[in-house]
Design a protein around this motif. Structure first.
Motif, PDB file in Angstrom:
ATOM      1  N   THR A  20     -31.132  33.159  -2.451  1.00  0.00           N
ATOM      2  CA  THR A  20     -31.439  34.286  -3.330  1.00  0.00           C
ATOM      3  C   THR A  20     -30.342  34.448  -4.367  1.00  0.00           C
ATOM      4  OG1 THR A  20     -32.621  35.416  -1.541  1.00  0.00           O
ATOM      5  CG2 THR A  20     -31.968  36.742  -3.441  1.00  0.00           C
ATOM      6  N   GLU A  21     -30.728  34.421  -5.642  1.00  0.00           N
ATOM      7  CA  GLU A  21     -29.761  34.590  -6.722  1.00  0.00           C
ATOM      8  C   GLU A  21     -29.652  36.039  -7.189  1.00  0.00           C
ATOM      9  OE1 GLU A  21     -30.747  31.941  -9.858  1.00  0.00           O
ATOM     10  OE2 GLU A  21     -30.095  30.150  -8.779  1.00  0.00           O
ATOM     11  N   THR A  22     -30.667  36.848  -6.879  1.00  0.00           N
ATOM     12  CA  THR A  22     -30.653  38.246  -7.307  1.00  0.00           C
ATOM     13  C   THR A  22     -30.849  39.152  -6.094  1.00  0.00           C
ATOM     14  OG1 THR A  22     -31.540  37.700  -9.485  1.00  0.00           O
ATOM     15  CG2 THR A  22     -31.736  39.988  -8.769  1.00  0.00           C
ATOM     16  N   LEU A  23     -29.917  40.027  -5.879  1.00  0.00           N
ATOM     17  CA  LEU A  23     -30.017  41.017  -4.802  1.00  0.00           C
ATOM     18  C   LEU A  23     -29.276  42.280  -5.225  1.00  0.00           C
ATOM     19  CD1 LEU A  23     -27.053  41.105  -3.104  1.00  0.00           C
ATOM     20  CD2 LEU A  23     -27.876  38.870  -2.388  1.00  0.00           C
ATOM     21  N   LEU A  24     -29.795  43.414  -4.782  1.00  0.00           N
ATOM     22  CA  LEU A  24     -29.204  44.709  -5.109  1.00  0.00           C
ATOM     23  C   LEU A  24     -28.858  45.429  -3.819  1.00  0.00           C
ATOM     24  CD1 LEU A  24     -31.601  45.820  -8.001  1.00  0.00           C
ATOM     25  CD2 LEU A  24     -29.463  44.526  -8.151  1.00  0.00           C
ATOM     26  N   HIS A  46     -42.981  44.848  -6.053  1.00  0.00           N
ATOM     27  CA  HIS A  46     -42.316  44.224  -7.201  1.00  0.00           C
ATOM     28  C   HIS A  46     -41.630  42.914  -6.838  1.00  0.00           C
ATOM     29  CE1 HIS A  46     -43.241  47.802  -9.410  1.00  0.00           C
ATOM     30  NE2 HIS A  46     -42.434  48.570  -8.683  1.00  0.00           N
ATOM     31  N   GLY A  47     -41.901  42.412  -5.640  1.00  0.00           N
ATOM     32  CA  GLY A  47     -41.368  41.105  -5.257  1.00  0.00           C
ATOM     33  C   GLY A  47     -39.993  41.135  -4.641  1.00  0.00           C
ATOM     34  N   ALA A  48     -39.635  42.191  -3.895  1.00  0.00           N
ATOM     35  CA  ALA A  48     -38.331  42.279  -3.245  1.00  0.00           C
ATOM     36  C   ALA A  48     -38.503  42.780  -1.816  1.00  0.00           C
ATOM     37  CB  ALA A  48     -37.386  43.194  -4.022  1.00  0.00           C
ATOM     38  N   ARG A  49     -37.712  42.239  -0.930  1.00  0.00           N
ATOM     39  CA  ARG A  49     -37.726  42.679   0.472  1.00  0.00           C
ATOM     40  C   ARG A  49     -36.496  43.533   0.734  1.00  0.00           C
ATOM     41  NH1 ARG A  49     -41.508  40.540   3.652  1.00  0.00           N
ATOM     42  NH2 ARG A  49     -42.654  38.702   2.906  1.00  0.00           N
ATOM     43  N   PHE A  50     -36.736  44.720   1.301  1.00  0.00           N
ATOM     44  CA  PHE A  50     -35.683  45.689   1.552  1.00  0.00           C
ATOM     45  C   PHE A  50     -35.279  45.579   3.015  1.00  0.00           C
ATOM     46  CE2 PHE A  50     -34.169  50.226   1.856  1.00  0.00           C
ATOM     47  CZ  PHE A  50     -33.174  50.108   0.883  1.00  0.00           C
ATOM     48  N   ALA A  81     -31.793  44.756  -1.177  1.00  0.00           N
ATOM     49  CA  ALA A  81     -33.088  44.378  -1.736  1.00  0.00           C
ATOM     50  C   ALA A  81     -32.974  42.931  -2.229  1.00  0.00           C
ATOM     51  CB  ALA A  81     -33.477  45.306  -2.879  1.00  0.00           C
ATOM     52  N   PHE A  82     -33.611  42.001  -1.500  1.00  0.00           N
ATOM     53  CA  PHE A  82     -33.599  40.585  -1.849  1.00  0.00           C
ATOM     54  C   PHE A  82     -34.781  40.288  -2.773  1.00  0.00           C
ATOM     55  CE2 PHE A  82     -31.413  40.819   2.222  1.00  0.00           C
ATOM     56  CZ  PHE A  82     -30.322  39.983   2.032  1.00  0.00           C
ATOM     57  N   LEU A  83     -34.488  39.826  -3.988  1.00  0.00           N
ATOM     58  CA  LEU A  83     -35.552  39.492  -4.935  1.00  0.00           C
ATOM     59  C   LEU A  83     -36.090  38.107  -4.612  1.00  0.00           C
ATOM     60  CD1 LEU A  83     -36.833  40.797  -7.522  1.00  0.00           C
ATOM     61  CD2 LEU A  83     -35.464  39.169  -8.818  1.00  0.00           C
ATOM     62  N   GLU A  84     -37.391  38.020  -4.385  1.00  0.00           N
ATOM     63  CA  GLU A  84     -38.028  36.751  -4.081  1.00  0.00           C
ATOM     64  C   GLU A  84     -38.455  36.039  -5.357  1.00  0.00           C
ATOM     65  OE1 GLU A  84     -41.196  37.743  -1.431  1.00  0.00           O
ATOM     66  OE2 GLU A  84     -39.879  37.803   0.329  1.00  0.00           O
ATOM     67  N   SER A  85     -38.886  34.795  -5.213  1.00  0.00           N
ATOM     68  CA  SER A  85     -39.336  34.016  -6.375  1.00  0.00           C
ATOM     69  C   SER A  85     -40.540  34.696  -7.020  1.00  0.00           C
ATOM     70  CB  SER A  85     -39.726  32.602  -5.934  1.00  0.00           C
ATOM     71  OG  SER A  85     -40.209  31.855  -7.022  1.00  0.00           O
ATOM     72  N   GLY A  86     -40.458  34.898  -8.322  1.00  0.00           N
ATOM     73  CA  GLY A  86     -41.526  35.582  -9.042  1.00  0.00           C
ATOM     74  C   GLY A  86     -41.394  37.081  -9.050  1.00  0.00           C
ATOM     75  N   GLY A  87     -40.334  37.616  -8.437  1.00  0.00           N
ATOM     76  CA  GLY A  87     -40.130  39.060  -8.434  1.00  0.00           C
ATOM     77  C   GLY A  87     -39.668  39.579  -9.783  1.00  0.00           C
ATOM     78  N   ASP A  88     -39.787  40.888  -9.958  1.00  0.00           N
ATOM     79  CA  ASP A  88     -39.426  41.537 -11.219  1.00  0.00           C
ATOM     80  C   ASP A  88     -38.120  42.305 -11.013  1.00  0.00           C
ATOM     81  OD1 ASP A  88     -39.193  42.937 -13.562  1.00  0.00           O
ATOM     82  OD2 ASP A  88     -41.247  43.696 -13.580  1.00  0.00           O
ATOM     83  N   PRO A  89     -36.994  41.755 -11.498  1.00  0.00           N
ATOM     84  CA  PRO A  89     -35.706  42.441 -11.295  1.00  0.00           C
ATOM     85  C   PRO A  89     -35.635  43.789 -11.993  1.00  0.00           C
ATOM     86  CG  PRO A  89     -35.454  40.616 -12.830  1.00  0.00           C
ATOM     87  CD  PRO A  89     -36.826  40.499 -12.258  1.00  0.00           C
ATOM     88  N   VAL A  90     -36.316  43.932 -13.130  1.00  0.00           N
ATOM     89  CA  VAL A  90     -36.301  45.205 -13.842  1.00  0.00           C
ATOM     90  C   VAL A  90     -37.012  46.279 -13.036  1.00  0.00           C
ATOM     91  CG1 VAL A  90     -37.056  46.401 -15.927  1.00  0.00           C
ATOM     92  CG2 VAL A  90     -36.182  44.059 -16.081  1.00  0.00           C
ATOM     93  N   ALA A  91     -38.186  45.943 -12.494  1.00  0.00           N
ATOM     94  CA  ALA A  91     -38.945  46.911 -11.696  1.00  0.00           C
ATOM     95  C   ALA A  91     -38.216  47.264 -10.401  1.00  0.00           C
ATOM     96  CB  ALA A  91     -40.334  46.351 -11.384  1.00  0.00           C
ATOM     97  N   VAL A  92     -37.550  46.295  -9.802  1.00  0.00           N
ATOM     98  CA  VAL A  92     -36.788  46.554  -8.572  1.00  0.00           C
ATOM     99  C   VAL A  92     -35.619  47.485  -8.864  1.00  0.00           C
ATOM    100  CG1 VAL A  92     -35.346  45.501  -6.791  1.00  0.00           C
ATOM    101  CG2 VAL A  92     -37.490  44.400  -7.481  1.00  0.00           C
TER     102      VAL A  92
END
Length: 226
Positions: A20-24, A46-50, A81-92
């Motif tokens: 995962t390259e994007t996580l919050l 939005h394509g993220a797992r919490f 919040a792990f952003l998955e492939s195809g997820g929307d980082p802005v919406a997350v």
């Protein structure tokens, strides 16, 4: 939790952190279970797992994955919040920021965006951006307009060039018959010097005739004198 379950959970977290390259990261302390479930549902859309995991296990996974940035954020109750492939980082980011504002309990700590560390202020700025679909259309519109102008600039000169080439070809085709007919005067001009060259020969041939006439006149005069 049994030791085997902990090992399995650490292994899953380690693999997720590596891929995962994007996580919050957020501090969920004070949220109720219904609020956590509601936020988890929104993020999933939005394509993220919490994920809510104990810091001790998350720290082991972060050390194994080499995610030093995450280690600095593991203070107090932590949810990721792990952003998955195809997820929307802005919406997350918007979902987390909205939850923090509405509940006044959730606190966004930071995270990773495409592998780059980001601060809470950057996540808030990310949440203010338009959705990804709108951003794509805006970028496409900004790119398409200059391309259309560039194509127009190149197309017009090419059309003019084709017209000039066609006109030149027709002009060359029309000049060929004139070149053939124009060869006759050249032949006549070449014939003129030949005629001029024969003139001296005729002139030289007339001199002996003149001399013969004079000899005959002299002979006749001498005979008369006798």
């Amino acid at each position: 939790m049994k030791k085997d379950d902990k090992e399995r959970l650490v292994a899953e977290l380690t693999e997720r952190l590596r891929t995962t390259e994007t996580l919050l990261v957020a501090d969920y302390r004070g949220l109720t279970m219904p609020q956590i479930d509601d936020l988890r549902t929104k993020l999933l859309e939005h394509g993220a797992r919490f994920a809510v995991v104990k810091n001790t296990l998350t720290r082991r996974a972060a050390e194994a994955a080499g995610t030093d940035t995450l280690l600095a954020l593991l203070e107090g109750p932590t949810a990721i919040a792990f952003l998955e492939s195809g997820g929307d980082p802005v919406a997350v980011a918007k979902a987390l920021v909205d939850a923090a504002r509405e509940t006044r309990v959730l606190e966004v700590r930071g995270g990773l965006l495409e592998g780059r560390p980001v601060e809470p202020s950057e996540i808030e700025s990310l949440a203010k951006l338009p959705p990804v679909d709108v951003l794509r259309s805006q970028v496409l519109g900004a790119i398409t307009a200059p391309l259309t102008a560039i194509i127009g600039l190149f197309t017009a000169p090419l059309q003019d060039l084709y017209g000039l080439l066609d006109a030149r070809i027709e002009q060359l085709g029309a000049e060929e018959p004139e070149a053939v007919s124009g060869s006759e005067p050249q032949a006549q001009e070449n014939a003129v010097p030949a005629a001029e060259e024969t003139a001296p020969e005729e002139a030289s041939g007339s001199e002996p005739q003149a001399q013969t006439g004079e000899e005959e006149t002299t002979t006749e005069t001498s005979e008369e004198e006798q």
